[in-house]
Design an enzyme around this catalytic site. Structure first.
Site, short mmCIF file in Angstrom:
data_model
loop_
_atom_site.label_atom_id
_atom_site.label_comp_id
_atom_site.label_asym_id
_atom_site.label_seq_id
_atom_site.Cartn_x
_atom_site.Cartn_y
_atom_site.Cartn_z
N GLU A 1 -5.86 2.89 3.34
CA GLU A 1 -5.99 2.13 2.38
C GLU A 1 -7.12 1.33 2.22
O GLU A 1 -7.25 0.14 1.80
CB GLU A 1 -4.98 1.12 2.48
CG GLU A 1 -3.43 1.93 2.47
CD GLU A 1 -2.20 1.02 2.43
OE1 GLU A 1 -2.32 -0.26 2.50
OE2 GLU A 1 -1.15 1.57 2.20
N GLU B 1 3.10 7.16 1.56
CA GLU B 1 3.78 6.02 2.14
C GLU B 1 4.85 5.79 0.96
O GLU B 1 4.27 5.09 0.03
CB GLU B 1 3.15 5.07 2.42
CG GLU B 1 2.45 5.17 3.74
CD GLU B 1 1.71 3.81 4.09
OE1 GLU B 1 2.26 2.44 4.08
OE2 GLU B 1 0.86 3.65 4.91
#
Ligand SMILES: *[C@@H]1O[C@H](CO)[C@@H](O)[C@H](O)[C@H]1NC(C)=O
Ligand SMILES: *[C@@H]1O[C@H](CO)[C@@H](O)[C@H](O)[C@H]1NC(C)=O
Ligand SMILES: CC(=O)N[C@H]1CO[C@H](CO)[C@@H](O)[C@@H]1O
Length: 400
Positions: A166, A235
């Site tokens: 991320e 995710e």
């Protein structure tokens, strides 16, 4: 006589050496990817993955958690590698008990599932550790996996790795140096030659050949940054972590099922539940501020390793329904048409074919016409038709 013995020994030794060198590659799987999907041994695959962080449960629990994941219809177990757990002091490594990553990966392999190893080394928190240290630890973990023949290319279960995590979310704060850091990370990872693809999640500028993937509650609108990369969701949050003072978070299974079906409806081929089993933050490992020791996450397998129903069971049914469409999904791009306001029909047009009918409106149930038949679609739901005609599952109908 002596000479002959030496020759025989040399020949036998040579044969052994040849076997030792070639065996892992002969039995290994070839993992690549294209625009539609990950390709394992020449076959495009629809894969369903779930996160279990090894150190958030005890080794005694691992075989059962992995078996329950398999029974729930998963193909892949995803885990982060947690650097500070394994190297509390520079150069002193700990891999025993709950930290036994190799054992965990081997248990997943024994159950016949794949592994997605997110080495990072950044897992979550807003800093990175400097490139020299990063290269050192990534290389160590990759070498450790290689030594145990755990990459799919060596006959092991690891079909994917992850570098960084991320970083795209914070990249804008670092300007051009962020770009060169990402380029460096990609090159460094690729140079380690694992024989399986690398991904970066939430990294729209992930350089080739790194696959950029999506994290979020919904990822159906996501597209990767190149037409040569598959649509992957690393995710999908099944719930949320708990903090002291905040309400415990719940995500209804019908909503997760909707998000998963929508993802495969709109061309996705790899989706991961974060978490499938959340577990426990042992000792002082919970992050701050005020994160609880429970990392239950409202996941399909609860903190104690018990099935959480109807979540586990309904998602198992969703997985079976999606797997019935696998051949059609990987064979072609989806074609989506509107059947009215908030109503979408998607067809994977092949010999067998598969269709998904979605009502993305949140207010009312609707009856729609599709291919001359009438279908009832509850609000915020997807129906799955593996033969383009018969509904095997609607995500809003939870039969538990
Ligand atoms: C691996 O698979 C890819 C495509 O699926 C193929 O192009 C390549 O030749 C294969 N490599 C090996 C070593 O079999
Ligand atoms: C990063 O790599 C891309 C190509 O992959 C290149 O276009 C770009 O200029 C590089 N950026 C930096 C800052 O190195
Ligand atoms: C990374 C990401 O996609 N985050 C999203 C997750 O879902 C929440 C709630 O829907 C969004 O606010 C985030 O942007």
């Amino acid at each position: 006589m002596r000479g002959e013995n030496v020759t025989v020994i040399a020949v036998v030794f040579g044969l052994f050496l040849l076997l030792a060198l070639t065996t892992p590659f002969c039995s290994g799987a070839n993992v690549t990817y294209d625009h539609r999907a990950l390709i394992i041994d020449g076959k495009r695959r629809v894969l369903i993955s779930g996160s279990i962080h090894y150190m958030r449960s005890t080794p005694e629990m691992w075989p059962d958690l992995i078996q329950k994941s398999k029974d729930g219809g998963l193909d892949v177990i995803q885990t982060f590698f947690f650097w500070n757990l394994h190297e509390p002091v520079r150069g002193q490594y700990e891999f025993d008990g709950r930290k036994d990553l190799v054992k965990f990966v081997k248990l997943v392999a024994e159950a016949g599932l794949y592994v997605h190893l997110r080495i990072g080394p950044y897992a979550c928190a807003e800093w990175n550790y400097g490139q020299a240290e990063m290269k050192r630890i990534i290389t160590k973990i990759v070498d450790m996996m290689k030594q145990e023949n755990l990459y799919a290319s060596q006959g092991g279960p690891i079909i994917l790795s992850q570098i960084e995590n991320e970083y795209g979310n914070v990249e804008s704060a670092y300007g051009d140096s962020a770009k060169s850091y990402i380029n460096w990370s990609a090159q460094m990872a690729t140079s380690l030659d694992t024989g399986v693809p690398w991904i970066m999640c939430q990294q729209t500028d992930a350089p080739d050949p790194i696959i950029n993937s999506c994290n979020g509650f919904y990822c159906d609108q996501f597209t990767p940054n190149s037409n040569n990369k598959p649509k992957m969701w690393t995710e999908n949050w099944t719930g949320w972590f708990s903090s002291f003072g905040d309400p415990v978070s719940y995500r209804p299974v019908a909503d997760i099922a909707f998000s998963v079906a929508r993802f495969y409806q709109l061309g996705g081929t790899f989706q991961n539940y974060y978490m499938y089993h959340g577990g426990t933050n042992f000792g002082r490992t919970s992050g701050g501020p005020f994160i609880t020791t429970s990392y239950d996450y409202d996941a399909p397998i609860d903190e104690y390793g018990l099935l959480r129903q109807p979540k586990w069971g309904h998602l198992k049914d969703v997985h079976s329904a999606i797997k019935l469409c696998e051949e059609a999904i990987v064979a072609t791009d989806p074609k989506t048409t509107s059947l009215g306001s908030n109503l979408e029909a998607t067809v994977y047009k092949t010999e067998s074919g598969a269709a998904f009918l979605a009502n993305i409106g949140t207010e009312s149930d609707v009856s729609v016409n599709f291919n001359g038949h009438s279908y009832h679609l509850p609000a915020w739901s997807v129906s799955i038709l593996p033969d383009c005609k018969n509904v095997v599952l609607n995500t809003a109908k939870v039969n538990f």
